[in-house]
Design a protein around this motif. Sequence first.
Motif, mmCIF file in Angstrom:
data_model
loop_
_atom_site.group_PDB
_atom_site.id
_atom_site.type_symbol
_atom_site.label_atom_id
_atom_site.label_comp_id
_atom_site.label_asym_id
_atom_site.label_seq_id
_atom_site.Cartn_x
_atom_site.Cartn_y
_atom_site.Cartn_z
ATOM 1 N N MET A 1 43.825 55.382 20.047
ATOM 2 C CA MET A 1 43.710 53.623 20.695
ATOM 3 C C MET A 1 44.128 53.482 21.755
ATOM 4 N N LEU A 2 43.349 52.144 22.745
ATOM 5 C CA LEU A 2 43.597 51.768 24.035
ATOM 6 C C LEU A 2 44.022 51.043 23.757
ATOM 7 N N GLY A 3 44.620 50.993 25.374
ATOM 8 C CA GLY A 3 45.681 50.186 25.918
ATOM 9 C C GLY A 3 44.307 48.040 26.049
ATOM 10 N N LEU A 4 45.349 47.631 25.820
ATOM 11 C CA LEU A 4 45.172 46.561 26.070
ATOM 12 C C LEU A 4 44.688 45.716 27.052
ATOM 13 N N MET A 5 44.655 46.339 27.864
ATOM 14 C CA MET A 5 45.255 45.291 29.603
ATOM 15 C C MET A 5 43.399 45.443 30.081
ATOM 16 N N GLN A 6 43.586 44.860 31.422
ATOM 17 C CA GLN A 6 42.583 44.029 31.665
ATOM 18 C C GLN A 6 41.436 44.643 32.497
ATOM 19 N N ASN A 7 40.353 45.206 32.243
ATOM 20 C CA ASN A 7 39.545 46.931 32.826
ATOM 21 C C ASN A 7 38.797 46.132 34.500
ATOM 22 N N GLN A 8 39.382 46.383 34.764
ATOM 23 C CA GLN A 8 38.759 45.392 36.554
ATOM 24 C C GLN A 8 38.615 46.856 37.078
ATOM 25 N N PRO A 9 37.677 47.136 37.150
ATOM 26 C CA PRO A 9 37.018 48.031 38.496
ATOM 27 C C PRO A 9 37.852 47.945 40.208
ATOM 28 N N LEU A 10 38.069 49.688 40.652
ATOM 29 C CA LEU A 10 38.947 49.581 41.890
ATOM 30 C C LEU A 10 38.105 49.312 42.824
ATOM 31 N N LEU A 11 37.597 48.539 43.625
ATOM 32 C CA LEU A 11 35.965 47.853 44.741
ATOM 33 C C LEU A 11 36.607 47.454 45.810
ATOM 34 N N ILE A 12 36.591 47.888 47.166
ATOM 35 C CA ILE A 12 36.612 47.679 48.049
ATOM 36 C C ILE A 12 36.861 45.784 48.501
ATOM 37 N N SER A 13 35.790 45.201 47.863
ATOM 38 C CA SER A 13 35.977 44.073 48.059
ATOM 39 C C SER A 13 37.168 43.123 47.339
ATOM 40 N N SER A 14 38.433 43.393 46.764
ATOM 41 C CA SER A 14 39.118 42.938 45.820
ATOM 42 C C SER A 14 40.397 43.336 46.832
ATOM 43 N N LEU A 15 40.202 44.195 48.446
ATOM 44 C CA LEU A 15 40.518 44.083 49.244
ATOM 45 C C LEU A 15 40.599 42.759 49.785
ATOM 46 N N ILE A 16 39.224 42.793 50.374
ATOM 47 C CA ILE A 16 39.449 41.283 51.664
ATOM 48 C C ILE A 16 38.930 40.531 50.456
ATOM 49 N N GLU A 17 38.403 40.261 49.484
ATOM 50 C CA GLU A 17 39.313 38.653 48.069
ATOM 51 C C GLU A 17 41.188 38.492 48.044
ATOM 52 N N PHE A 18 41.710 39.870 48.105
ATOM 53 C CA PHE A 18 42.982 39.629 48.054
ATOM 54 C C PHE A 18 43.183 39.025 49.205
ATOM 55 N N ALA A 19 42.990 39.768 50.826
ATOM 56 C CA ALA A 19 44.085 39.270 51.647
ATOM 57 C C ALA A 19 43.695 37.909 52.373
ATOM 58 N N GLU A 20 42.277 37.585 51.899
ATOM 59 C CA GLU A 20 41.548 36.445 51.798
ATOM 60 C C GLU A 20 42.434 34.711 51.160
ATOM 61 N N ARG A 21 42.699 34.998 49.804
ATOM 62 C CA ARG A 21 43.232 34.453 49.286
ATOM 63 C C ARG A 21 44.713 34.198 49.141
#
Length: 546
Positions: A1-21
Amino acid sequence: MLGLMQNQPLLISSLIEFAERHHSDGEIVSRRVEGDIHRYFYKDLAIRSRQVANALDALTIGFSERVATLAWNGYRHMEIYFGVSGSGRVLHTLNPRLHPDQVVWIANHAEDQVLCFDASFLAIVQAVHARCTTIKHYVMLCDADKLPQDTGIPNLISYEAWIGRQSSDYTWPVFDENSASSMCYTSGTTGNPKAALYSHRSTVLHAYAAALPDVMNLSARDSVLPVVPMFHVNAWGIPYSAALTGCKLVFPGPALDGKSVYDLLESEKVTFAAGVPTVWQMLLGHMQANGLRFSTLNRTVIGGSACPPAMINAFNDDYGIDVLHAWGMTEMSPLGTLCTLKNKHLLLSKEEQMKIRLKQGRAIYGMDMKIIDEAGKELPHDGKAFGDLLVKGPWIVAEYFKQSEEASAKSPLVDGWFPTGDVATIDPDGYMQITDRSKDVIKSGGEWISSIDIENIAVAHPAVAMAACVGVYHPKWDERPIIAVVKKPGSDVSREALIAFYEGKTAKWQIPDDVVFVDAIPLGATGKMLKNKLRETLKDYKLPQN
Ligand code: AMP
């Protein structure tokens, strides 16, 4: 059974998006090559990183193609970090301290397509561009009206003109988190340099780990000065961890002398700084000579080579600054261990605590380590047994870039572990201590002498600026240690006085047989002592007859 959590790749763009938001008004301050101080915020960084991504699209630079930099620590370099990797290209930070022939070899090996460089490195680019066979575009990090004419460099454009004409609308692409994001070549003291090729996943995991309380303890309340260059293992990952925490960032640009670093620490209310021992030596020298104090700095991480006890003492006792001794490698992104005390150590005497602080530290979750003997057998964690140090984890290389293309290639791993080339002990509390690089260990009469221990004692002498210990041939003992010493300007110490200084500080048989005074100790492109070079210059040296 797989977990039922969102599968979001760990991308460097997510860091800059987070910092901006979430940290849009977090400040980024840079001392520029132009000499002035530049200020802006994470929101501006994000906008301009997207312009970089669009500018690369306009040049039709493909996914995974390499974009190189030759640049100091500064906001434009940071925009390139995120614009290049975030859009799926691979950031390749070239080390400007290398010989131009090495720069050419590395740029060709990496197959760089674009080279972005600071104005201070124009002469290097002029010397190498004709031999860099894959670079099609050269971008100088300057305003359009500052672009020099007649440089002879083809397709040279100013950075501001290059990104200025681009829209800031850009949607960061989503792709496999295991895609390559950046690369850094090792110092390559033997043979050709080899490249560690980091992935988005390894970089984001490392950024999380670096920010942990027992690692760099970074937060949105910090003002952080990475003196460690962005061309040396991504400034120990600080640009990524900064975006993740929203801390204020202070970039020193090209001015790394004691006065410039001190002025920036004070004017930008820096709380945390990171660098190699040689930089802190210059800072402490400046402060001692001018009777200065820190008003906001509370901790500093020192690594890249062994931090001498005299330096930890100076920061701790004289200035009340916590020194975090760190160890890592280019192949490890780079963080492996950091030295922070455990709860049970807090009641120990200062001397007992010092014995721990001198060690390279405890493993960070995500990085495991072990020591083995010559037969490959794991050694106990008793703080005494020493052997080859091996590591494994998701931000440690599995193989080098293009290694599989080489006919003679074999995996650098031993049973899934990466051999660091360092020799170390691990104590029962998990604190690792490097005794040497395996090739620098001195073997005298069948016993090992740690060159680092011998150097640490020498630099504790008030007249000694720098010291390097090497083994030289001895007919009876195989090898004996000698110490090459650079004296502090205006200070003096005799050979006899320095040898007497060792009395009581180490076992008698470990005391160097001789002192050789030198004007300078050869340093490599990342500030480490080049003992091979030193051995070469001492090749005609003969031990004194006792
Ligand atoms: P580099 O890949 O150029 O960063 O070099 C990595 C090597 O630097 C390690 O394998 C160690 O030999 C040395 N090194 C890094 N940090 C330390 C430290 N804190 N103490 C002693 N040696 C260190």
